[in-house]
Each structure stands twice: as C-alpha cells, then as structure tokens.
Design a protein around this motif. Sequence first.
Motif, PDB file in Angstrom:
ATOM      1  N   ALA A  48       0.861  -1.185   0.000  1.00  0.00           N
ATOM      2  CA  ALA A  48       0.000   0.000   0.000  1.00  0.00           C
ATOM      3  C   ALA A  48       0.894   1.231   0.000  1.00  0.00           C
ATOM      4  O   ALA A  48       0.799   2.111   0.842  1.00  0.00           O
ATOM      5  CB  ALA A  48      -0.926  -0.010   1.203  1.00  0.00           C
ATOM      6  N   SER A  64       2.259   4.306  -2.481  1.00  0.00           N
ATOM      7  CA  SER A  64       1.893   4.991  -3.723  1.00  0.00           C
ATOM      8  C   SER A  64       3.037   5.055  -4.732  1.00  0.00           C
ATOM      9  O   SER A  64       2.794   5.318  -5.906  1.00  0.00           O
ATOM     10  CB  SER A  64       1.408   6.404  -3.416  1.00  0.00           C
ATOM     11  OG  SER A  64       2.449   7.164  -2.830  1.00  0.00           O
ATOM     12  N   VAL A  66       4.373   0.880  -6.392  1.00  0.00           N
ATOM     13  CA  VAL A  66       3.565   0.262  -7.436  1.00  0.00           C
ATOM     14  C   VAL A  66       4.177   0.521  -8.819  1.00  0.00           C
ATOM     15  O   VAL A  66       3.949  -0.232  -9.762  1.00  0.00           O
ATOM     16  CB  VAL A  66       2.100   0.769  -7.365  1.00  0.00           C
ATOM     17  CG1 VAL A  66       1.989   2.215  -7.819  1.00  0.00           C
ATOM     18  CG2 VAL A  66       1.173  -0.116  -8.155  1.00  0.00           C
ATOM     19  N   LEU A 102       1.241  -5.658  -6.003  1.00  0.00           N
ATOM     20  CA  LEU A 102       1.291  -4.212  -6.232  1.00  0.00           C
ATOM     21  C   LEU A 102       2.686  -3.618  -6.041  1.00  0.00           C
ATOM     22  O   LEU A 102       2.840  -2.509  -5.534  1.00  0.00           O
ATOM     23  CB  LEU A 102       0.245  -3.496  -5.373  1.00  0.00           C
ATOM     24  CG  LEU A 102      -1.197  -3.802  -5.787  1.00  0.00           C
ATOM     25  CD1 LEU A 102      -2.196  -3.323  -4.743  1.00  0.00           C
ATOM     26  CD2 LEU A 102      -1.510  -3.198  -7.137  1.00  0.00           C
ATOM     27  N   PHE A 123      -2.549   5.586 -12.037  1.00  0.00           N
ATOM     28  CA  PHE A 123      -2.824   4.713 -10.901  1.00  0.00           C
ATOM     29  C   PHE A 123      -3.392   5.585  -9.800  1.00  0.00           C
ATOM     30  O   PHE A 123      -2.839   6.624  -9.466  1.00  0.00           O
ATOM     31  CB  PHE A 123      -1.554   3.999 -10.415  1.00  0.00           C
ATOM     32  CG  PHE A 123      -1.835   2.960  -9.363  1.00  0.00           C
ATOM     33  CD1 PHE A 123      -2.331   1.725  -9.715  1.00  0.00           C
ATOM     34  CD2 PHE A 123      -1.631   3.230  -8.026  1.00  0.00           C
ATOM     35  CE1 PHE A 123      -2.624   0.766  -8.757  1.00  0.00           C
ATOM     36  CE2 PHE A 123      -1.903   2.279  -7.055  1.00  0.00           C
ATOM     37  CZ  PHE A 123      -2.401   1.043  -7.432  1.00  0.00           C
ATOM     38  N   GLU A 153      -8.102   2.267  -8.456  1.00  0.00           N
ATOM     39  CA  GLU A 153      -7.360   1.141  -9.037  1.00  0.00           C
ATOM     40  C   GLU A 153      -6.709   0.306  -7.938  1.00  0.00           C
ATOM     41  O   GLU A 153      -6.708  -0.919  -7.982  1.00  0.00           O
ATOM     42  CB  GLU A 153      -6.298   1.660 -10.018  1.00  0.00           C
ATOM     43  CG  GLU A 153      -5.584   0.588 -10.784  1.00  0.00           C
ATOM     44  CD  GLU A 153      -6.462  -0.126 -11.797  1.00  0.00           C
ATOM     45  OE1 GLU A 153      -6.189  -1.323 -12.052  1.00  0.00           O
ATOM     46  OE2 GLU A 153      -7.398   0.480 -12.331  1.00  0.00           O
ATOM     47  N   PHE A 154      -6.133   0.980  -6.935  1.00  0.00           N
ATOM     48  CA  PHE A 154      -5.548   0.241  -5.812  1.00  0.00           C
ATOM     49  C   PHE A 154      -6.598  -0.631  -5.142  1.00  0.00           C
ATOM     50  O   PHE A 154      -6.368  -1.809  -4.873  1.00  0.00           O
ATOM     51  CB  PHE A 154      -4.932   1.192  -4.773  1.00  0.00           C
ATOM     52  CG  PHE A 154      -4.496   0.456  -3.537  1.00  0.00           C
ATOM     53  CD1 PHE A 154      -3.273  -0.188  -3.496  1.00  0.00           C
ATOM     54  CD2 PHE A 154      -5.332   0.345  -2.425  1.00  0.00           C
ATOM     55  CE1 PHE A 154      -2.879  -0.921  -2.378  1.00  0.00           C
ATOM     56  CE2 PHE A 154      -4.946  -0.372  -1.307  1.00  0.00           C
ATOM     57  CZ  PHE A 154      -3.721  -1.010  -1.291  1.00  0.00           C
ATOM     58  N   GLN A 155      -7.751  -0.053  -4.837  1.00  0.00           N
ATOM     59  CA  GLN A 155      -8.809  -0.775  -4.139  1.00  0.00           C
ATOM     60  C   GLN A 155      -9.219  -2.032  -4.916  1.00  0.00           C
ATOM     61  O   GLN A 155      -9.353  -3.114  -4.343  1.00  0.00           O
ATOM     62  CB  GLN A 155     -10.011   0.144  -3.929  1.00  0.00           C
ATOM     63  CG  GLN A 155     -11.155  -0.506  -3.176  1.00  0.00           C
ATOM     64  CD  GLN A 155     -12.382   0.376  -3.170  1.00  0.00           C
ATOM     65  OE1 GLN A 155     -12.836   0.823  -4.222  1.00  0.00           O
ATOM     66  NE2 GLN A 155     -12.907   0.642  -1.980  1.00  0.00           N
ATOM     67  N   ARG A 207      -7.530  -3.755  -7.230  1.00  0.00           N
ATOM     68  CA  ARG A 207      -6.449  -4.740  -7.282  1.00  0.00           C
ATOM     69  C   ARG A 207      -6.178  -5.361  -5.916  1.00  0.00           C
ATOM     70  O   ARG A 207      -5.901  -6.544  -5.815  1.00  0.00           O
ATOM     71  CB  ARG A 207      -5.187  -4.115  -7.869  1.00  0.00           C
ATOM     72  CG  ARG A 207      -5.328  -3.876  -9.351  1.00  0.00           C
ATOM     73  CD  ARG A 207      -4.116  -3.141  -9.905  1.00  0.00           C
ATOM     74  NE  ARG A 207      -4.253  -2.993 -11.329  1.00  0.00           N
ATOM     75  CZ  ARG A 207      -3.685  -3.796 -12.225  1.00  0.00           C
ATOM     76  NH1 ARG A 207      -2.929  -4.792 -11.839  1.00  0.00           N
ATOM     77  NH2 ARG A 207      -3.857  -3.582 -13.515  1.00  0.00           N
ATOM     78  N   ALA A 208      -6.253  -4.565  -4.877  1.00  0.00           N
ATOM     79  CA  ALA A 208      -6.027  -5.093  -3.530  1.00  0.00           C
ATOM     80  C   ALA A 208      -7.136  -6.074  -3.149  1.00  0.00           C
ATOM     81  O   ALA A 208      -6.855  -7.132  -2.569  1.00  0.00           O
ATOM     82  CB  ALA A 208      -5.944  -3.950  -2.513  1.00  0.00           C
ATOM     83  N   TYR A 228      -5.159   4.645   0.624  1.00  0.00           N
ATOM     84  CA  TYR A 228      -5.233   3.346  -0.047  1.00  0.00           C
ATOM     85  C   TYR A 228      -5.759   2.287   0.937  1.00  0.00           C
ATOM     86  O   TYR A 228      -6.654   1.514   0.624  1.00  0.00           O
ATOM     87  CB  TYR A 228      -3.857   2.914  -0.541  1.00  0.00           C
ATOM     88  CG  TYR A 228      -3.376   3.577  -1.811  1.00  0.00           C
ATOM     89  CD1 TYR A 228      -4.044   4.646  -2.398  1.00  0.00           C
ATOM     90  CD2 TYR A 228      -2.220   3.130  -2.435  1.00  0.00           C
ATOM     91  CE1 TYR A 228      -3.575   5.236  -3.554  1.00  0.00           C
ATOM     92  CE2 TYR A 228      -1.753   3.711  -3.601  1.00  0.00           C
ATOM     93  CZ  TYR A 228      -2.427   4.764  -4.157  1.00  0.00           C
ATOM     94  OH  TYR A 228      -1.967   5.336  -5.303  1.00  0.00           O
TER      95      TYR A 228
END
Length: 183
Positions: free
Chosen positions: A36, A38, A41, A64, A74, A78-80, A82-83, A106
């Motif tokens: 997590a 930024s 990634v 990630l 990104f 997008e993080f949410q 993929r996570a 994130y």
Amino acid sequence: MSRKPLLLILTGPTAVGKTDISLALAKKLSAQIISADSMQVYRHMDIGSAKLDLAQRKEIKHYLLDEFSPFDEFNVYEFQQRANRAIQEIQQTGDIPLIVGGTGFYIQSVLYQIDFSEEEDQQFKKTLWEWYEQWGGDFLHQQLDFIDEQSAKNIHPNNIKRVIRALEFYQKHGYPISLHNQK
C-alpha cells in the motif's frame, strides 16, 4: 458460526521498519504481502521508496510492486480493485493477506470499502485537470485551501495528484479529506 477471513494491516510513516517487520510476520503467520505504497507500485521508482530487492520478493509473494509504468494512471480506485482481488486470491490459498505501507487513503479504501463511483469521479477529475492546464497548480491549490485549509498546508502545490484527490474527495463526500484522515 462462520469466522470472517483474517486481514492484517501494517502501516506507519516512512523509515520505521515496516518492511522488515512485514517479512518476519509473513514468514511466521503464512501471509502474502500487498503493498500500500503509492510509489512502489511503479517500476523504476526504487530510490527513496525502500522497495524490496528481487531476492527478498522471492521469499514472500508480493502484490502491487512494480506493476505500472510511471506514465500509467494509478489511483486509489485502481488500488482498491487490485487489492481486493489480491485479498481474495491470497485467502483462497489459505494464507493471510497482509497490507503493508504508508498510503493511508489506499488502506482506508480497502478497510472501509469506500465507494468510488467511477463515472462521476472521472468527469470531475477531467474538469480538475482541465483547470490545471488552463490556470495551473496554484489555482487548484487555492481551491483546496478554500475548502480544506489543513490539507492545503500538508500538500505541496506541485503535488497535483494529491491536490486533485483532495478536491475529488470533498466533491464526492461533502467534507474535507483532512477530517476523514483524522477519523
């Protein structure tokens, strides 16, 4: 009675030892790590991000890390996405997902399953980028200062992505992201 699947989170400021602790925890608890961070990634963003070397990544599976070019878009949405996929994949193996990093928004997006309505957010974001092109970063930063003085103090005017994210948050929720972060 069915147990809710376990999710661990290790967070904190830069350079406090999260990486070493996360590796030890992952080995001891049979966990896989979701970054997590930024910056981690992005490929080629190794300096200043304390990114694990390849040998360390072979010991414990990581998600990630080095997944995007620095020129790719990104964001927290997008993080949410993929996570959440990584969490499901890890849980299906019987391992524990361990989210590690210092990008609080994130982590909150996954922990609280914040709803990001993509169409609405994208139109407003497009407008903010148009304003940036037309009037510059100082203009956007002044808008942020008007609605969220605390965030304006904490976010440098040249950090356009964070300024825009704070403006988007306010537009969507009706209150400042600084207030959200305090909670």
